[in-house]
Design a protein around this motif. Structure first.
Motif, PDB file in Angstrom:
ATOM      1  N   ALA A 137       0.793  -1.228   0.000  1.00 30.31           N
ATOM      2  CA  ALA A 137       0.000   0.000   0.000  1.00 30.31           C
ATOM      3  C   ALA A 137       0.826   1.279   0.000  1.00 30.31           C
ATOM      4  CB  ALA A 137      -0.935   0.007   1.207  1.00 30.31           C
ATOM      5  N   ARG A 138       2.054   1.235   0.481  1.00 29.73           N
ATOM      6  CA  ARG A 138       2.828   2.470   0.640  1.00 29.73           C
ATOM      7  C   ARG A 138       4.313   2.135   0.586  1.00 29.73           C
ATOM      8  NH1 ARG A 138       3.153   5.561   6.407  1.00 29.73           N
ATOM      9  NH2 ARG A 138       4.585   7.253   5.857  1.00 29.73           N
ATOM     10  N   VAL A 139       5.103   3.020  -0.023  1.00 26.74           N
ATOM     11  CA  VAL A 139       6.549   2.822  -0.108  1.00 26.74           C
ATOM     12  C   VAL A 139       7.255   4.046   0.458  1.00 26.74           C
ATOM     13  CG1 VAL A 139       8.536   2.411  -1.611  1.00 26.74           C
ATOM     14  CG2 VAL A 139       6.330   1.348  -2.144  1.00 26.74           C
ATOM     15  N   LEU A 140       8.187   3.799   1.350  1.00 26.77           N
ATOM     16  CA  LEU A 140       9.027   4.855   1.922  1.00 26.77           C
ATOM     17  C   LEU A 140      10.440   4.634   1.393  1.00 26.77           C
ATOM     18  CD1 LEU A 140       8.887   7.203   4.054  1.00 26.77           C
ATOM     19  CD2 LEU A 140       9.752   5.544   5.711  1.00 26.77           C
ATOM     20  N   TRP A 141      10.966   5.605   0.659  1.00 27.87           N
ATOM     21  CA  TRP A 141      12.311   5.479   0.095  1.00 27.87           C
ATOM     22  C   TRP A 141      13.362   6.001   1.070  1.00 27.87           C
ATOM     23  CZ3 TRP A 141      13.165   2.492  -3.814  1.00 27.87           C
ATOM     24  CH2 TRP A 141      12.196   2.328  -4.803  1.00 27.87           C
ATOM     25  N   GLN A 142      14.472   5.278   1.154  1.00 17.75           N
ATOM     26  CA  GLN A 142      15.655   5.853   1.779  1.00 17.75           C
ATOM     27  C   GLN A 142      16.551   6.353   0.648  1.00 17.75           C
ATOM     28  OE1 GLN A 142      19.781   4.665   3.972  1.00 17.75           O
ATOM     29  NE2 GLN A 142      17.985   3.532   4.721  1.00 17.75           N
ATOM     30  N   LEU A 143      16.862   7.650   0.678  1.00 22.27           N
ATOM     31  CA  LEU A 143      17.743   8.270  -0.309  1.00 22.27           C
ATOM     32  C   LEU A 143      19.066   8.607   0.363  1.00 22.27           C
ATOM     33  CD1 LEU A 143      15.269  10.856  -1.937  1.00 22.27           C
ATOM     34  CD2 LEU A 143      15.500   8.415  -2.416  1.00 22.27           C
ATOM     35  N   ARG A 144      20.140   8.588  -0.426  1.00 19.35           N
ATOM     36  CA  ARG A 144      21.458   8.947   0.101  1.00 19.35           C
ATOM     37  C   ARG A 144      22.217   9.809  -0.902  1.00 19.35           C
ATOM     38  NH1 ARG A 144      24.264   3.972   3.512  1.00 19.35           N
ATOM     39  NH2 ARG A 144      22.441   3.426   4.775  1.00 19.35           N
ATOM     40  N   LEU A 278      18.129  10.109   4.039  1.00 19.52           N
ATOM     41  CA  LEU A 278      16.830  10.613   4.456  1.00 19.52           C
ATOM     42  C   LEU A 278      15.760   9.617   4.022  1.00 19.52           C
ATOM     43  CD1 LEU A 278      15.208  11.794   1.729  1.00 19.52           C
ATOM     44  CD2 LEU A 278      16.860  13.639   2.009  1.00 19.52           C
ATOM     45  N   PHE A 279      14.556   9.799   4.581  1.00 20.73           N
ATOM     46  CA  PHE A 279      13.420   8.969   4.209  1.00 20.73           C
ATOM     47  C   PHE A 279      12.327   9.865   3.651  1.00 20.73           C
ATOM     48  CE2 PHE A 279      15.641   6.717   7.575  1.00 20.73           C
ATOM     49  CZ  PHE A 279      15.721   5.423   7.072  1.00 20.73           C
ATOM     50  N   VAL A 280      11.675   9.405   2.578  1.00 24.59           N
ATOM     51  CA  VAL A 280      10.616  10.193   1.959  1.00 24.59           C
ATOM     52  C   VAL A 280       9.603   9.246   1.337  1.00 24.59           C
ATOM     53  CG1 VAL A 280      11.884  10.416  -0.236  1.00 24.59           C
ATOM     54  CG2 VAL A 280      10.108  12.088   0.356  1.00 24.59           C
ATOM     55  N   ASP A 281       8.319   9.603   1.459  1.00 23.86           N
ATOM     56  CA  ASP A 281       7.259   8.805   0.873  1.00 23.86           C
ATOM     57  C   ASP A 281       7.308   8.881  -0.648  1.00 23.86           C
ATOM     58  OD1 ASP A 281       4.909   7.358   2.294  1.00 23.86           O
ATOM     59  OD2 ASP A 281       5.426   8.993   3.665  1.00 23.86           O
ATOM     60  N   GLU A 282       7.181   7.738  -1.283  1.00 24.11           N
ATOM     61  CA  GLU A 282       7.155   7.696  -2.746  1.00 24.11           C
ATOM     62  C   GLU A 282       6.041   8.576  -3.300  1.00 24.11           C
ATOM     63  OE1 GLU A 282       7.498   4.002  -5.779  1.00 24.11           O
ATOM     64  OE2 GLU A 282       5.639   4.054  -4.605  1.00 24.11           O
ATOM     65  N   ALA A 297      19.988  10.060  -4.270  1.00 27.10           N
ATOM     66  CA  ALA A 297      19.586   8.943  -5.120  1.00 27.10           C
ATOM     67  C   ALA A 297      19.002   7.840  -4.245  1.00 27.10           C
ATOM     68  CB  ALA A 297      20.781   8.404  -5.908  1.00 27.10           C
ATOM     69  N   ARG A 298      18.186   6.982  -4.822  1.00 25.42           N
ATOM     70  CA  ARG A 298      17.518   5.933  -4.063  1.00 25.42           C
ATOM     71  C   ARG A 298      18.518   4.879  -3.599  1.00 25.42           C
ATOM     72  NH1 ARG A 298      11.965   5.145  -7.679  1.00 25.42           N
ATOM     73  NH2 ARG A 298      11.266   7.323  -7.454  1.00 25.42           N
ATOM     74  N   TRP A 299      18.392   4.527  -2.311  1.00 24.34           N
ATOM     75  CA  TRP A 299      19.264   3.520  -1.705  1.00 24.34           C
ATOM     76  C   TRP A 299      18.503   2.220  -1.466  1.00 24.34           C
ATOM     77  CZ3 TRP A 299      24.388   3.049  -0.657  1.00 24.34           C
ATOM     78  CH2 TRP A 299      24.767   2.087   0.269  1.00 24.34           C
ATOM     79  N   CYS A 300      17.339   2.315  -0.803  1.00 25.21           N
ATOM     80  CA  CYS A 300      16.500   1.141  -0.595  1.00 25.21           C
ATOM     81  C   CYS A 300      15.089   1.595  -0.305  1.00 25.21           C
ATOM     82  CB  CYS A 300      17.027   0.249   0.536  1.00 25.21           C
ATOM     83  SG  CYS A 300      16.945   0.997   2.187  1.00 25.21           S
ATOM     84  N   GLY A 301      14.151   0.650  -0.334  1.00 25.25           N
ATOM     85  CA  GLY A 301      12.753   0.973  -0.083  1.00 25.25           C
ATOM     86  C   GLY A 301      12.219   0.250   1.137  1.00 25.25           C
ATOM     87  N   HIS A 302      11.233   0.853   1.792  1.00 22.67           N
ATOM     88  CA  HIS A 302      10.546   0.246   2.926  1.00 22.67           C
ATOM     89  C   HIS A 302       9.065   0.231   2.567  1.00 22.67           C
ATOM     90  CE1 HIS A 302      14.243   0.742   5.293  1.00 22.67           C
ATOM     91  NE2 HIS A 302      14.340   1.922   4.687  1.00 22.67           N
ATOM     92  N   VAL A 303       8.459  -0.948   2.656  1.00 19.34           N
ATOM     93  CA  VAL A 303       7.095  -1.138   2.148  1.00 19.34           C
ATOM     94  C   VAL A 303       6.123  -1.363   3.302  1.00 19.34           C
ATOM     95  CG1 VAL A 303       5.632  -2.497   0.626  1.00 19.34           C
ATOM     96  CG2 VAL A 303       8.022  -2.117   0.019  1.00 19.34           C
ATOM     97  N   ASN A 304       4.986  -0.680   3.233  1.00 25.76           N
ATOM     98  CA  ASN A 304       3.925  -0.863   4.207  1.00 25.76           C
ATOM     99  C   ASN A 304       2.821  -1.695   3.560  1.00 25.76           C
ATOM    100  OD1 ASN A 304       1.419   0.850   5.971  1.00 25.76           O
ATOM    101  ND2 ASN A 304       3.110  -0.191   6.968  1.00 25.76           N
ATOM    102  N   TYR A 305       2.530  -2.857   4.179  1.00 18.81           N
ATOM    103  CA  TYR A 305       1.498  -3.760   3.689  1.00 18.81           C
ATOM    104  C   TYR A 305       0.235  -3.617   4.543  1.00 18.81           C
ATOM    105  CZ  TYR A 305       5.079  -6.124   0.902  1.00 18.81           C
ATOM    106  OH  TYR A 305       6.054  -6.415  -0.001  1.00 18.81           O
ATOM    107  N   HIS A 306      -0.930  -3.666   3.898  1.00 23.01           N
ATOM    108  CA  HIS A 306      -2.198  -3.510   4.593  1.00 23.01           C
ATOM    109  C   HIS A 306      -3.044  -4.767   4.486  1.00 23.01           C
ATOM    110  CE1 HIS A 306      -2.399   1.206   4.416  1.00 23.01           C
ATOM    111  NE2 HIS A 306      -1.276   0.753   4.948  1.00 23.01           N
ATOM    112  N   LEU A 307      -3.783  -5.037   5.543  1.00 18.49           N
ATOM    113  CA  LEU A 307      -4.806  -6.080   5.550  1.00 18.49           C
ATOM    114  C   LEU A 307      -5.973  -5.538   6.351  1.00 18.49           C
ATOM    115  CD1 LEU A 307      -5.649  -8.968   4.765  1.00 18.49           C
ATOM    116  CD2 LEU A 307      -4.743  -9.738   6.953  1.00 18.49           C
ATOM    117  N   ASP A 308      -7.087  -5.260   5.690  1.00 18.81           N
ATOM    118  CA  ASP A 308      -8.242  -4.628   6.354  1.00 18.81           C
ATOM    119  C   ASP A 308      -9.268  -5.678   6.747  1.00 18.81           C
ATOM    120  OD1 ASP A 308      -7.289  -1.996   6.145  1.00 18.81           O
ATOM    121  OD2 ASP A 308      -7.897  -1.942   4.043  1.00 18.81           O
TER     122      ASP A 308
END
Length: 308
Positions: A137-144, A278-282, A297-308
């Motif tokens: 549902a959501r991606v948070l990028w770590q940029l460096r 830094l971290f920033v929402d995609e 530049a993008r270093w890695c991504g952090h993903v938020n998964y949802h289950l409603d």
């Protein structure tokens, strides 16, 4: 765990951690972070785990010898909005079903929608999420970026000056500004006085690296760049654009660019660092564009998964 009750044949549950249990979790987190290149728990979770002043459920999987093999943290502050979940398995205990057992225990324990973070966006986490029916549902990028080649600092808007944050004096005004700047952000915009206070007492806090942009005629806060330095034994020091915000009423005048540059210069010239993250929402395309123009530049991504 001392106050645990079984939830599956492998996982135990408690509402609080003893000091020894918390130490085990932190050791597991360090091992997982070193192996994966991304820490499994964010700062907010670690602070809550340490202080235990907010409601949470702790799930632990232990090996037959008592070693902590895996751990899941459930933030139950607002179950209706979603149970915040972070989960980690020790590298020595992977590929043995531990992660799946913990994930199923999470779903059994959840009393509302699940919002689970997978830091580092590893394929194994993505596969497990698909198997359990969670939706990406959501991606948070770590940029460096390196700090050796910073461009010349842009000029501050007329009538604006920079100064350091003054703990105890600027708290309320900063919290109000932070709420305006991040009104639509699901975490940052909800910071309370307690959230701020616990960070001001952290060993890494340095008021000189918490830069405030102030309207010189009135003293009104217009923006800020809060920097942080990560120092961990065995790892290179790295700076962070911890939080950067501008009052919506001050948008469009170049203040965000000037604050970004001032904070990066502080990390390089005053703290002696050669790289920053830094971290920033995609989804925050304006911020992503600002930082990419600033050399990130993008270093890695952090993903938020949802289950409603």
């Amino acid at each position: 765990m001392s106050s645990a009750e079984p939830t599956t044949d492998r996982v135990t549950r408690s509402e609080a951690l003893t000091a020894a249990e918390a130490a085990d979790v932190l050791a597991l987190a360090r091992a997982a972070g070193d192996a994966d290149g991304a820490d499994p728990f964010d700062e907010h979770t670690l602070l809550r785990m340490r202080d235990q002043q907010a409601p949470a459920v702790h799930l632990a999987a232990r090996a037959p010898d008592g070693t902590l093999a895996g751990y899941a943290h459930l933030d139950t502050t607002d179950p209706a909005a979603g149970i915040g979940v972070e989960l980690a398995v020790h590298p020595a205990h992977r590929r043995q079903g531990t992660g799946r057992a913990l994930a199923r225990a999470v779903l059994d324990a959840a009393t509302g929608p699940v919002r689970a973070w997978a830091h580092g966006d590893h394929p194994s986490a993505a596969a497990l999420a698909v198997d359990l029916g969670l939706i990406r549902a959501r991606v948070l990028w770590q940029l460096r970026r390196p700090l050796a080649d910073l461009p010349a600092e842009p000029r501050l808007p007329d009538g604006v000056v920079l100064r350091a944050f003054a703990p105890g004096t600027d708290d309320d005004a900063w919290l109000a500004l932070n709420a305006r700047a991040f009104a639509s952000h699901p975490e940052q915009g909800r910071w309370t006085a307690s959230d701020l206070r616990v960070r001001l007492t952290e060993p890494w806090f340095d008021p000189a690296g918490f830069l405030l942009a102030v309207e010189s005629a009135t003293g009104r806060l217009l923006g800020f760049h809060w920097t942080k330095v990560h120092e961990r034994p065995g790892s290179a020091r790295i700076g962070e654009v911890y939080v950067l915000g501008v009052d919506p009423a001050a948008h469009g005048g170049g203040l965000g660019r000037a604050l970004t540059a001032a904070g990066l210069a502080h990390l390089r010239d005053q703290r002696g660092l050669d790289r920053v993250m830094l971290f920033v929402d995609e989804s925050n395309t304006a911020a992503v564009a600002l930082y990419e123009r600033a050399g990130f530049a993008r270093w890695c991504g952090h993903v938020n998964y949802h289950l409603d």
